[in-house]
Design an enzyme around this catalytic site. Structure first.
Site, PDB file in Angstrom:
ATOM      1  N   TYR A  23       4.526   6.025   0.761  1.00 25.73           N
ATOM      2  CA  TYR A  23       3.592   6.999   0.200  1.00 25.73           C
ATOM      3  C   TYR A  23       4.250   8.217  -0.433  1.00 25.73           C
ATOM      4  CZ  TYR A  23       0.346   4.212   2.926  1.00 25.73           C
ATOM      5  OH  TYR A  23      -0.377   3.170   3.438  1.00 25.73           O
ATOM      6  N   HIS A  80     -10.816  -0.967   2.030  1.00 21.33           N
ATOM      7  CA  HIS A  80     -10.941  -2.372   2.412  1.00 21.33           C
ATOM      8  C   HIS A  80     -12.074  -2.628   3.395  1.00 21.33           C
ATOM      9  CE1 HIS A  80      -6.983  -1.785   0.765  1.00 21.33           C
ATOM     10  NE2 HIS A  80      -6.658  -1.047   1.803  1.00 21.33           N
ATOM     11  N   HIS A 100      -4.627   4.827  -5.688  1.00 24.74           N
ATOM     12  CA  HIS A 100      -3.818   4.518  -4.503  1.00 24.74           C
ATOM     13  C   HIS A 100      -2.368   4.829  -4.823  1.00 24.74           C
ATOM     14  CE1 HIS A 100      -7.087   2.632  -2.353  1.00 24.74           C
ATOM     15  NE2 HIS A 100      -7.440   2.101  -3.512  1.00 24.74           N
TER      16      HIS A 100
END
Length: 146
Positions: A23, A80, A100
């Site tokens: 990330y 999700h 994302h």
């Protein structure tokens, strides 16, 4: 001036700490400061909301109705799983870009499905924090054309 809302979902408050190899190493506060500078240059008022609680994200989306011109959202793991977050976005009928930091299609199979991408104006993944800047520029472009 255009009003854009940036929404970040669960665990994104731990950016820079949680799996930085996936990330990135910048924390969320630094990312928001950088995005606000970009927003000023685009004549955009950028507001930000982050929560680890699904109901707070839903309330934020509900409160954006008639108060926001565009949404940029990183639903994080709720991507999700959250039909209710999807329904909230459909209910307010505000165009949005799903972002994302990582490429969800290069990760575990359970991360390959998004409840948002088919209703989003656009979808950006895999470019780290630059994805947020790209989304902000694309939101501006969309708003100036439409």
């Amino acid at each position: 001036m255009f009003r854009v809302l940036l929404i970040n979902g669960p665990n994104l408050n731990l950016l820079g700490i949680r799996e930085p190899e996936v990330y990135g190493y910048k924390n969320l506060s630094d990312i928001i400061i950088s995005l606000k500078k970009t927003a000023v240059s685009l004549n955009i008022i950028l507001n930000h909301f982050q929560s680890n609680a699904e109901h707070e994200l839903i309330n934020c989306i509900h409160n954006s109705y008639k108060n926001v011109d565009f949404i940029i959202i990183n639903p994080a793991a709720l991507t999700h799983t959250s039909i209710v977050l999807r329904d909230a976005l459909l209910a307010v009928n505000i165009n949005f870009i799903e972002v994302h930091l990582s490429n969800i299609y290069k990760r575990e199979k359970f991360r390959h499905h998004s409840y948002f991408s088919d209703i989003a104006t656009g979808f950006i993944c895999g470019f780290g924090i630059e994805g947020y800047h790209f989304a902000l520029h694309m939101a501006y472009k969309y708003l100036t054309i439409n």
